[in-house]
Design a protein around this motif. Structure first.
Motif, PDB file in Angstrom:
ATOM      1  N   GLU A 128      84.980 132.001 111.245  1.00 32.60           N
ATOM      2  CA  GLU A 128      84.233 131.262 112.257  1.00 32.60           C
ATOM      3  C   GLU A 128      82.736 131.278 111.969  1.00 32.60           C
ATOM      4  OE1 GLU A 128      84.047 130.652 117.086  1.00 32.60           O
ATOM      5  OE2 GLU A 128      84.872 132.522 116.290  1.00 32.60           O
ATOM      6  N   PHE A 129      82.196 132.445 111.667  1.00 30.12           N
ATOM      7  CA  PHE A 129      80.761 132.542 111.412  1.00 30.12           C
ATOM      8  C   PHE A 129      80.365 131.695 110.204  1.00 30.12           C
ATOM      9  CE2 PHE A 129      77.153 134.742 109.304  1.00 30.12           C
ATOM     10  CZ  PHE A 129      76.194 134.495 110.271  1.00 30.12           C
ATOM     11  N   PRO A 141      72.181 117.638 109.575  1.00 28.78           N
ATOM     12  CA  PRO A 141      72.963 118.163 110.699  1.00 28.78           C
ATOM     13  C   PRO A 141      73.581 117.036 111.515  1.00 28.78           C
ATOM     14  CG  PRO A 141      70.610 118.348 111.140  1.00 28.78           C
ATOM     15  CD  PRO A 141      70.736 117.916 109.713  1.00 28.78           C
ATOM     16  N   SER A 142      74.686 117.333 112.139  1.00 26.34           N
ATOM     17  CA  SER A 142      75.388 116.342 112.953  1.00 26.34           C
ATOM     18  C   SER A 142      75.335 116.741 114.421  1.00 26.34           C
ATOM     19  CB  SER A 142      76.852 116.224 112.514  1.00 26.34           C
ATOM     20  OG  SER A 142      77.596 115.442 113.427  1.00 26.34           O
ATOM     21  N   PRO A 143      75.077 115.784 115.312  1.00 22.30           N
ATOM     22  CA  PRO A 143      75.127 116.095 116.749  1.00 22.30           C
ATOM     23  C   PRO A 143      76.552 116.243 117.262  1.00 22.30           C
ATOM     24  CG  PRO A 143      74.721 113.753 116.442  1.00 22.30           C
ATOM     25  CD  PRO A 143      74.697 114.371 115.059  1.00 22.30           C
ATOM     26  N   HIS A 144      77.538 116.039 116.373  1.00 21.48           N
ATOM     27  CA  HIS A 144      78.936 116.037 116.797  1.00 21.48           C
ATOM     28  C   HIS A 144      79.682 117.300 116.397  1.00 21.48           C
ATOM     29  CE1 HIS A 144      78.266 111.990 118.128  1.00 21.48           C
ATOM     30  NE2 HIS A 144      77.855 111.643 116.924  1.00 21.48           N
ATOM     31  N   VAL A 145      78.945 118.352 116.032  1.00 19.09           N
ATOM     32  CA  VAL A 145      79.540 119.684 115.840  1.00 19.09           C
ATOM     33  C   VAL A 145      78.655 120.696 116.560  1.00 19.09           C
ATOM     34  CG1 VAL A 145      80.708 119.211 113.650  1.00 19.09           C
ATOM     35  CG2 VAL A 145      78.349 120.008 113.636  1.00 19.09           C
ATOM     36  N   LEU A 146      79.261 121.785 116.979  1.00 18.84           N
ATOM     37  CA  LEU A 146      78.538 122.836 117.673  1.00 18.84           C
ATOM     38  C   LEU A 146      77.494 123.450 116.745  1.00 18.84           C
ATOM     39  CD1 LEU A 146      78.634 124.321 120.449  1.00 18.84           C
ATOM     40  CD2 LEU A 146      80.097 126.027 119.346  1.00 18.84           C
ATOM     41  N   GLN A 147      76.282 123.654 117.258  1.00 19.14           N
ATOM     42  CA  GLN A 147      75.189 124.191 116.453  1.00 19.14           C
ATOM     43  C   GLN A 147      74.997 125.676 116.744  1.00 19.14           C
ATOM     44  OE1 GLN A 147      73.270 122.093 114.160  1.00 19.14           O
ATOM     45  NE2 GLN A 147      75.186 121.012 114.582  1.00 19.14           N
ATOM     46  N   LEU A 148      74.985 126.473 115.682  1.00 18.27           N
ATOM     47  CA  LEU A 148      74.799 127.915 115.806  1.00 18.27           C
ATOM     48  C   LEU A 148      73.311 128.243 115.759  1.00 18.27           C
ATOM     49  CD1 LEU A 148      76.100 130.787 115.794  1.00 18.27           C
ATOM     50  CD2 LEU A 148      75.967 130.693 113.284  1.00 18.27           C
ATOM     51  N   TYR A 149      72.813 128.931 116.793  1.00 19.97           N
ATOM     52  CA  TYR A 149      71.410 129.360 116.830  1.00 19.97           C
ATOM     53  C   TYR A 149      71.238 130.771 116.267  1.00 19.97           C
ATOM     54  CZ  TYR A 149      70.490 125.473 120.112  1.00 19.97           C
ATOM     55  OH  TYR A 149      70.359 124.244 120.705  1.00 19.97           O
TER      56      TYR A 149
END
Length: 458
Positions: A128-129, A141-149
Motif C-alpha cells: 500500500e505504501f 499527478p492525477s486528481p483521480h487517485v488518492l494523494q499521500l501527504y
C-alpha cells in the motif's frame, strides 16, 4: 445492528488495562456499565467469553487479525503535526479519521491501519505504501487517485502494537455511501465511471494493479472549507459509543460521523478518485492468489491462471452497472432512493449456489460469466489454471454440464424501463469490451478512455 465482525468469542483469561488521561470535546456524562460480554460453557466444560460490538471490535488481539486503533479526540499524532478531530468511518483493515494539519493549517484524512496490517507489511504481503508513493510522487499527478501527504507509525494502546498511518487529502466519502439505498442518474454514473477509469489508468502507468475496485473504494472530493468543517465540529460534536468490554479491558469506540452527502447538482461538480490501495500489487508481482470480492473476481483468477493489470479491467466492467435514473429532477434529495451499484442498479454476477444445476458458488460464477459474455473458456486458457481441473472437464465443459442461456448485458438492461435504448446500447458495447473471458482480449485502461461511451462526459 452489530457488524459482521462484531461478535467474537475467546477463552477466558485474566487481563488488565490502565487508563491514561482522556480529553473529551463534549460534555462528560456518567459512563454506562458495559453489557456486551457474556459467558457460556463449551462442550468440554470450558468457559467461553462472547463479545458483541456496536462498531469496530477494539481491544482484540492483532495476532488474530484485529488491532483497530484506539484514538482520542484532540490527540496529537505524528510528532504532534496532526490533531485528531473525529472518526469518519472504519473498514476491514483500518479506520479513517478527520485531523487538523497544524503545519499547513488544513484538515486532512488519516487512515490508521489496524496493527495486524503491520504484521502483514513486515511479511512483505502489503504494498500500500509503495503504491501510494508511486501514484503520488510523479511529474504528472492525477486528481483521480488518492494523494499521500505523509506516513508515520503510531504506538497503540494496550496490546495493540503499532499502527501505520497514512495522511491523505480529505475526501467527502465514497460512492457506496453516495448511492446508499438510492439510485444515481445516468449522467452522474458516467462521470463516476470516467473518473474511476482515469484513476485506474494512472495506477497502471505507475506500475501497480489495484485488485480491489468496488464502490466503497471510489471516493469523491470534499468541497468544504476549513471554516465549514470547524462549524460542523461545533454544531455536531464528535461522539463516542457507550463503553464496552474487550479481551484487553474497557474500550469505547468513536462514533463514525462522515460528512453530509452532496445533492445531485453538487455531486456533478465533485471529482471522483480511486482510493484504498491496501491490496494493490506491483505489475511484476502476479502471484497465484485470490483477489477481489467474489462477484467482481475475474475469470483468470477463479481458475488461478497467470494474471496482470487486465484483472482491474474486468472488475471495472463489473462496476459499470448501477445508476437507474429515477430521480425527480425537482428534488435533489431523491438521489438517495433505491439502488444497487453504477449503470443498471443490480449486481452483474451473483455469488450463490445453483443446486438445480449442480453448481457450487465457484462453478455458478464461472457459469454466469459464460452466459453473460456469450463466450466459452478455451482449452488453451484452462490449461494455464491451477484450479481448472476442479471445475472443467478435458473438453472445457463444467462438470455438471448446465444448460447455457443468453443473458448478456442488453438482455439484463432491457428489463430496466428507466434506461432508454440508446443508453442500453452504448453501455452494452462498453461492457462487451471490458468483460472478456481471456484477459488478452480486454483493452487497456488508456484504450478504454477513448471509447464513445464517454462522449460529452466531463
Amino acid at each position: 445492528m452489530a457488524h459482521l465482525w462484531s461478535r467474537l468469542r475467546f477463552p477466558i483469561f485474566p487481563h488488565s488495562h490502565r487508563f491514561g488521561p482522556f480529553r473529551q470535546v463534549v460534555s462528560v456524562v456518567e459512563p454506562k456499565k458495559p453489557t456486551n460480554r457474556s459467558v457460556s460453557v463449551d462442550a468440554e466444560g470450558n468457559p467461553i467469553q462472547t463479545f458483541t460490538y456496536v462498531s469496530e471490535p477494539l481491544g482484540n488481539p492483532p495476532e488474530h487479525g484485529y488491532g483497530w486503533p484506539r484514538l482520542d479526540f484532540e490527540q496529537a499524532v505524528g510528532r504532534g503535526e496532526w490533531v485528531i478531530k473525529r472518526k469518519l468511518g472504519w473498514g476491514m483493515s483500518s479506520s479513517i479519521w478527520l485531523a487538523f494539519d497544524q503545519t499547513h493549517k488544513r484538515y486532512v484524512a488519516i487512515k490508521a491501519l489496524k496493527s495486524s496490517e503491520n504484521i502483514r507489511a513486515k511479511r512483505g504481503d502489503s504494498f500500500e505504501f509503495e503504491a501510494l508513493q508511486a501514484v503520488t510522487v510523479t511529474k504528472t499527478p492525477s486528481p483521480h487517485v488518492l494523494q499521500l501527504y505523509a506516513a508515520f507509525n503510531l504506538p497503540g494502546k494496550g496490546r495493540d502494537g503499532n499502527h501505520l498511518c497514512y495522511v491523505t487529502q480529505l475526501h467527502g466519502g465514497n460512492v457506496l455511501r453516495l448511492i446508499g439505498d438510492g439510485t444515481l442518474p445516468f449522467p452522474l454514473a458516467k462521470r463516476i465511471i470516467l473518473h474511476s477509469l482515469r484513476g485506474i489508468a494512472h495506477t497502471h502507468k505507475h506500475g501497480y494493479i489495484h485488485t480491489d475496485i468496488k464502490l466503497d473504494n471510489i471516493l469523491f472530493s470534499c468541497n468544504m472549507s476549513n471554516e465549514d468543517i470547524t462549524s460542523l465540529l461545533i454544531s455536531d460534536p464528535s461522539r463516542r459509543h457507550d463503553p464496552e468490554d474487550s479481551p484487553d479491558g474497557i474500550v469505547q469506540a468513536a462514533v463514525s460521523q462522515p460528512f453530509p452527502l452532496p445533492s445531485f447538482d453538487d455531486a456533478m461538480k465533485r471529482t471522483f478518485l480511486l482510493g484504498d490501495f491496501s491490496v494493490a500489487l506491483p505489475l511484476s508481482n502476479q502471484s497465484p492468489r485470490l483477489i477481489a470480492i467474489p462477484p467482481h473476481r475475474p475469470p483468470e483468477n477463479m481458475i488461478l491462471s497467470p494474471w496482470d493489470e487486465k484483472t482491474d479491467i474486468w472488475q471495472f466492467g463489473c462496476l459499470v452497472r448501477a445508476s437507474t435514473p429515477t430521480l425527480n429532477a425537482n428534488n435533489d434529495s431523491d438521489i438517495h432512493n433505491k439502488a444497487y451499484e453504477v449503470v443498471t442498479g443490480q449486481w452483474l454476477f451473483d455469488w450463490e449456489t445453483r443446486p438445480e444445476y449442480g453448481l457450487t458458488l465457484e462453478t455458478n460464477l464461472l457459469y454466469q460469466m459464460m452466459n453473460v459474455t456469450g463466450e466459452r473458456f478455451s482449452v488453451a486458457e484452462l490449461s494455464k489454471g491451477q484450479k481448472s481441473g476442479d471445475y472443467f472437464d478435458s473438453d472445457g465443459n463444467l462438470f455438471s454440464k448446465p444448460p447455457y442461456m443468453d443473458k448478456n448485458y442488453s438482455f439484463k438492461m432491457k428489463k430496466l424501463k428507466h434506461l432508454n435504448d440508446a443508453d442500453i446500447a452504448s453501455t452494452s458495447r462498453f461492457l462487451s469490451r471490458c468483460l472478456r473471458l481471456d484477459p488478452a482480449d480486454r483493452p487497456s485502461a488508456v484504450d478504454l478512455l477513448s471509447d464513445p461511451f464517454f462522449v460529452g462526459v466531463d
